[in-house]
Design a protein around this motif. Structure first.
Motif, mmCIF file in Angstrom:
data_model
loop_
_atom_site.group_PDB
_atom_site.id
_atom_site.type_symbol
_atom_site.label_atom_id
_atom_site.label_comp_id
_atom_site.label_asym_id
_atom_site.label_seq_id
_atom_site.Cartn_x
_atom_site.Cartn_y
_atom_site.Cartn_z
ATOM 1 N N MET A 1 8.132 -47.653 78.849
ATOM 2 C CA MET A 1 9.163 -47.498 79.880
ATOM 3 C C MET A 1 8.951 -46.215 80.668
ATOM 4 N N MET A 2 8.803 -45.097 79.953
ATOM 5 C CA MET A 2 8.630 -43.803 80.610
ATOM 6 C C MET A 2 7.302 -43.741 81.367
ATOM 7 N N MET B 1 4.380 -43.976 86.633
ATOM 8 C CA MET B 1 3.394 -44.643 87.483
ATOM 9 C C MET B 1 4.014 -45.062 88.809
ATOM 10 N N ILE B 2 5.215 -45.614 88.750
ATOM 11 C CA ILE B 2 5.896 -46.043 89.976
ATOM 12 C C ILE B 2 6.180 -44.843 90.872
ATOM 13 N N LYS B 3 6.605 -43.734 90.265
ATOM 14 C CA LYS B 3 6.941 -42.558 91.077
ATOM 15 C C LYS B 3 5.693 -41.846 91.600
ATOM 16 N N ASP C 1 9.781 -41.205 96.128
ATOM 17 C CA ASP C 1 11.227 -41.269 96.384
ATOM 18 C C ASP C 1 11.891 -42.440 95.663
ATOM 19 N N ALA C 2 11.147 -43.117 94.799
ATOM 20 C CA ALA C 2 11.671 -44.329 94.151
ATOM 21 C C ALA C 2 12.816 -44.011 93.194
ATOM 22 N N TYR C 3 13.778 -44.915 93.175
ATOM 23 C CA TYR C 3 14.864 -44.908 92.193
ATOM 24 C C TYR C 3 14.505 -46.009 91.198
ATOM 25 N N VAL C 4 14.019 -45.611 90.010
ATOM 26 C CA VAL C 4 13.459 -46.570 89.053
ATOM 27 C C VAL C 4 14.536 -47.085 88.098
ATOM 28 N N VAL C 5 14.644 -48.400 88.039
ATOM 29 C CA VAL C 5 15.600 -49.057 87.134
ATOM 30 C C VAL C 5 14.800 -49.856 86.104
ATOM 31 N N PHE C 6 14.990 -49.515 84.841
ATOM 32 C CA PHE C 6 14.326 -50.261 83.763
ATOM 33 C C PHE C 6 15.242 -51.397 83.343
ATOM 34 N N ILE C 7 14.719 -52.637 83.383
ATOM 35 C CA ILE C 7 15.492 -53.821 82.988
ATOM 36 C C ILE C 7 15.031 -54.221 81.600
ATOM 37 N N SER C 8 15.979 -54.178 80.636
ATOM 38 C CA SER C 8 15.592 -54.100 79.223
ATOM 39 C C SER C 8 16.348 -55.057 78.313
ATOM 40 N N PRO C 9 15.714 -55.456 77.202
ATOM 41 C CA PRO C 9 16.406 -56.220 76.167
ATOM 42 C C PRO C 9 17.123 -55.311 75.174
ATOM 43 N N CYS C 10 17.004 -53.997 75.395
ATOM 44 C CA CYS C 10 17.393 -53.014 74.385
ATOM 45 C C CYS C 10 18.437 -52.047 74.931
ATOM 46 N N ILE C 11 19.480 -51.767 74.154
ATOM 47 C CA ILE C 11 20.504 -50.821 74.605
ATOM 48 C C ILE C 11 20.092 -49.376 74.343
ATOM 49 N N SER C 12 19.173 -49.150 73.396
ATOM 50 C CA SER C 12 18.807 -47.769 73.060
ATOM 51 C C SER C 12 18.003 -47.107 74.172
ATOM 52 N N LYS C 13 17.440 -47.897 75.098
ATOM 53 C CA LYS C 13 16.692 -47.323 76.211
ATOM 54 C C LYS C 13 17.603 -46.527 77.141
ATOM 55 N N LYS C 14 18.906 -46.841 77.135
ATOM 56 C CA LYS C 14 19.859 -46.050 77.915
ATOM 57 C C LYS C 14 19.915 -44.615 77.377
ATOM 58 N N ASP C 15 19.759 -44.495 76.055
ATOM 59 C CA ASP C 15 19.750 -43.177 75.427
ATOM 60 C C ASP C 15 18.422 -42.459 75.676
ATOM 61 N N GLU C 16 17.317 -43.194 75.593
ATOM 62 C CA GLU C 16 15.999 -42.595 75.840
ATOM 63 C C GLU C 16 15.927 -42.038 77.256
ATOM 64 N N MET C 17 16.495 -42.747 78.202
ATOM 65 C CA MET C 17 16.513 -42.287 79.593
ATOM 66 C C MET C 17 17.176 -40.910 79.710
ATOM 67 N N VAL D 1 14.959 -37.985 78.065
ATOM 68 C CA VAL D 1 13.802 -37.567 78.863
ATOM 69 C C VAL D 1 14.228 -37.684 80.326
ATOM 70 N N PRO D 2 15.032 -36.753 80.814
ATOM 71 C CA PRO D 2 15.621 -36.879 82.151
ATOM 72 C C PRO D 2 14.598 -36.757 83.272
ATOM 73 N N GLY D 3 14.983 -37.334 84.411
ATOM 74 C CA GLY D 3 14.155 -37.200 85.601
ATOM 75 C C GLY D 3 13.042 -38.204 85.723
ATOM 76 N N VAL D 4 12.934 -39.149 84.801
ATOM 77 C CA VAL D 4 11.852 -40.148 84.863
ATOM 78 C C VAL D 4 12.446 -41.504 85.240
ATOM 79 N N VAL D 5 13.195 -42.100 84.351
ATOM 80 C CA VAL D 5 13.908 -43.350 84.645
ATOM 81 C C VAL D 5 15.289 -42.968 85.170
ATOM 82 N N ASP D 6 15.678 -43.599 86.270
ATOM 83 C CA ASP D 6 16.963 -43.243 86.885
ATOM 84 C C ASP D 6 18.126 -44.041 86.325
ATOM 85 N N CYS D 7 17.865 -45.255 85.870
ATOM 86 C CA CYS D 7 18.943 -46.059 85.284
ATOM 87 C C CYS D 7 18.334 -47.174 84.441
#
Length: 564
Positions: free
Chosen positions: A162-163, A168-170, A175-191, A194-200
Motif C-alpha cells: 500500500m505504502m 509510486m503514484i506520487k 499533487d495526487a490525493y491517493v486513496v487506498f481501496i482495501s479489504p482491511c480496516i487496519s490499513k486506516k491505522d497504517e495510513m 506513516v503520514p504523508g503517503v496515503v491520504d485516505c
C-alpha cells in the motif's frame, strides 16, 4: 477518531466479540463491550462476529468526496483482492466505475506488491536476516509491536505494498490525493502511522455504500482473459511466496494465516526457532481475500480464490509480471515497539476472584470459554484488570439462578410438585410432602400422581392445553381444603402443580357462617318476642283509653245537667 468504536445502544451483553478477540483488547463495562484502542490490533474479528452490528468502523467517505469536490487529483490504489469482491472483469472496468464517482484514475496496488516482493528477494539473496516475516499485513506487524516486541527484528523492514504503491503514484503525480481501496480496516491505522503517503483509506464496504448511493450497479463479468501478473497472487494464502523466485536461495518458505497460527509461529521465533525461513504471515484465514471488509466472510471464499487465481495467471506455465522501473525512493521502514504492559495480578487476588465465582477447587474451573476467555484463571485476571465482570461466567450465573430457584421452591408455603407428561412425579417440595403426609421427596419421586391424588385435573390440562387456576377442592383422604393450579410447560413436556392449603381459612369461614346463622336465629326470636310485647301493650292501651273515654263522657254529661 479511532478506527473502531462502539454503538452503545446495540451492544446486548453477549460477549461474542470477547470470545473472538485474539488479544482480549475489549473491556466489559456497564454491561457493554468497549474496545481498548491501545491494545487492539485491528484484526476486525469483533466487527464481523458482532450479531448486533454494535462495532463501528470509521467511515471516511466524506473525506474522499470532499477531496474530489475541491478539485484534487484523486487517484485510487486498488488492493489486488478487489477482483474477488467486485464482479468486474479487471482493473480497467473497475476504473470506469471509479471515474463515475469522480476519481481521476485507478491503479492496481499489485504494482506495489511487485516492488515489495522484489525487495524480499533481495533480502533473501543478501541473507540480511536469519528469519524474515513479510511486512504486508499491518495487523500482524501491530501484533508483534504490541505483544511480541522481541520478534520485531524478524519483520522485513520494508514498506507495505500500500505504502510503496502510494509513493509510486506520487512520483508520477506529485499533487495526487491517493486513496487506498482495501479489504482491511487496519490499513486506516497504517495510513496514520506513516503520514504523508496515503491520504485516505476506504474499505470495500465503504465503496459498496458509495456506489449504492450513486445508484451505480456493477454488471457481473468473468475475469478477463489476458497474460496475467503473478503479483496479483498477493491477496490469497501463499500468494506472496507464489510470486517470488524461491529456487536455490537456501531459505525455506512457510505460509501462516490466521492470528492464532501467527502467534504460535511468532512465539517459536522468539524462542530461537524457524531460522532460515521466509514466513508469509496474514492475520486473516485465507489472507486478504477473506478480510473483514470482504464478501468472503458472508459468502464462499473458494469463489474468491478462483477469481484471484484466474486474474493473476489465467494461462498455464506463464509467470508474467509487471514490467516496472526501479523506484527511486527508499523502501525501508522503522518498526518501533508498542509493547502493551499488563500488570500480572498476584496469585492471592486470582484465588479470591475465583472463590467469588464459586470456584474453590480445580474441578470447579470448567474453562468453558463462554465468557470469552480460554480459562477461568484468565477470566479472573481480566476481572482483576477491570476488563471483565464476575457475572460474565455462565456456570456461575446458572448456579446462582438454580440456587435461587431451589430456595424459592423449597421455602414456598404452597405445595409444589412437577410431573412429566406421563404424570410421574419428578420433583416435590417440602410443603407438598407435609400436605400429603410424606416423609421426604425421595419416597414418591418417580411414582404416579394417581397414588396421591385424583389425576383428572392433570389429564384435562394435558389434553386441552388450558391451565387450571385456583380451583377450590376438598381432599377427603387428607382432610384438607386446597386451591389447585395446574400449569402446562409444553416445551419441556411437564406439568407444574401448585396447591395452596386453605383448610384453616375454610374452617374459619365455616365457623363464621355457623355463628352468623345462630346470630340471625337469635335476632329473629328477639324481634318476634318484641313484636308480641308491643302488641300486648297496644291492646292494654286500647282498653284503658275506652274506659277513660266513657268516664269522661259521663262526667261531662253530669256537669251539663247540673247547669240546666
Amino acid at each position: 477518531m479511532d478506527v473502531l468504536s462502539l454503538k452503545k445502544a446495540n451492544c446486548k451483553n453477549c460477549h461474542k466479540c470477547i470470545r473472538a478477540c485474539p488479544v482480549k483488547s475489549i473491556r466489559f463495562v456497564d454491561n457493554q463491550a468497549k474496545i481498548i484502542t491501545q491494545e487492539c490490533i485491528l484484526c476486525g474479528r469483533c466487527v464481523v462476529t458482532c450479531p448486533q452490528n454494535a462495532k463501528r468502523v470509521r467511515n471516511d467517505l466524506t473525506e474522499v468526496m470532499g477531496a474530489i469536490g475541491s478539485g484534487k487529483r484523486v487517484i485510487a490504489s486498488v488492493a489486488p483482492s478487489f477482483i474477488a469482491h467486485f464482479p468486474v472483469a479487471g482493473i480497467e472496468e473497475f476504473e470506469t466505475y471509479l471515474k463515475q464517482l469522480g476519481f481521476f484514475a485507478a491503479r492496481e496496488t499489485a504494482q506495489g506488491a511487485y516492488i515489495v516482493k522484489s525487495e524480499y528477494e533481495k533480502m533473501i539473496k543478501e541473507k540480511k536476516q536469519d528469519v524474515i516475516i513479510s511486512s504486508c499485513c499491518h495487523t500482524v506487524v501491530t501484533l508483534i509491536q504490541k505483544y511480541h516486541p522481541m520478534a520485531i527484528s524478524a519483520i522485513a523492514p520494508v514498506l507495505s505494498p500500500m505504502m510503496t504503491h502510494a509513493k509510486m503514484i506520487k512520483e508520477e503525480y506529485p499533487d495526487a490525493y491517493v486513496v487506498f481501496i482495501s479489504p482491511c480496516i487496519s490499513k486506516k491505522d497504517e495510513m496514520c502511522k506513516v503520514p504523508g503517503v496515503v491520504d485516505c483509506v476506504l474499505t470495500f464496504d465503504e465503496m459498496e455504500q458509495w456506489l449504492q448511493k450513486k445508484e451505480i450497479v456493477l454488471e457481473k463479468h468473468s475475469v478477463q482473459e489476458e497474460e496475467g501478473r503473478v503479483s496479483r497472487f498477493f491477496p490469497r494464502t501463499g500468494g506472496i511466496i507464489d510470486c517470488m523466485y524461491t529456487q536455490g536461495t537456501n531459505y525455506k518458505y512457510l505460509t501462516v494465516d490466521g492470528i492464532e497460527n501467527c502467534m504460535e509461529a511468532i512465539k517459536e521465533i522468539e524462542n530461537g526457532g524457524l531460522k532460515g525461513y521466509f514466513i508469509e504471515m496474514s492475520a486473516c484465514e485465507g489472507s486478504c481475500i477473506n478480510g473483514p471488509s470482504t464478501k468472503a466472510y458472508r459468502e464462499n471464499i473458494l469463489g474468491s480464490r478462483v477469481r484471484v487465481n484466474d486474474y493473476a495467471k489465467p494461462k498455464e506455465n506463464i509467470r508474467a509480471d509487471f514490467d516496472l522501473p526501479s523506484v527511486k525512493f527508499n523502501l525501508s521502514r522503522q518498526i518501533p515497539s508498542e509493547f502493551v504492559v499488563e500488570q500480572e495480578p498476584p496469585q492471592s487476588a486470582i484465588i479470591e476472584i475465583l472463590a467469588k465465582m464459586g470456584k474453590t477447587k480445580p474441578e470447579d474451573e470448567l474453562n468453558c470459554g463462554t465468557c470469552g476467555y480460554p480459562t477461568c484463571r484468565e477470566k479472573a485476571k481480566a476481572v482483576y484488570k477491570g476488563k471483565a465482570d464476575i457475572t460474565m461466567c455462565l456456570p456461575y450465573m446458572k448456579e446462582r439462578a438454580e440456587s435461587f430457584s431451589d430456595n424459592v421452591f423449597n421455602v414456598s408455603p404452597n405445595a409444589i410438585f412437577v410431573l412429566d407428561d406421563k404424570l410421574c412425579i419428578l420433583q416435590m417440595n417440602n410443603a407438598a410432602c407435609h400436605l400429603f403426609n410424606i416423609g421426604n421427596e425421595k419416597a414418591v419421586k418417580g411414582s404416579m400422581i394417581v397414588e396421591l391424588l385424583d389425576p383428572t385435573d392433570f389429564e384435562q390440562v394435558l389434553e386441552s392445553g388450558n391451565d387450571i387456576i385456583d380451583k377450590k377442592m376438598y381432599l377427603a383422604e387428607y382432610d384438607k381444603y386446597v386451591e389447585l393450579s395446574v400449569v402446562l410447560d409444553s416445551e419441556h413436556h411437564s406439568l407444574f402443580g401448585i396447591m395452596k392449603d386453605i383448610t384453616q381459612e375454610h374452617r374459619r369461614n365455616e365457623k363464621y357462617k355457623e355463628r352468623r346463622a345462630k346470630t340471625i336465629d337469635i335476632t329473629d326470636k328477639v324481634v318476634e318476642k318484641q313484636m308480641r310485647i308491643v302488641q300486648e301493650i297496644a291492646s292494654l292501651l286500647g282498653e284503658t283509653t275506652a274506659e277513660t273515654k266513657i268516664a269522661l263522657t259521663s262526667i261531662k254529661s253530669t256537669v251539663l245537667s247540673e247547669d240546666e
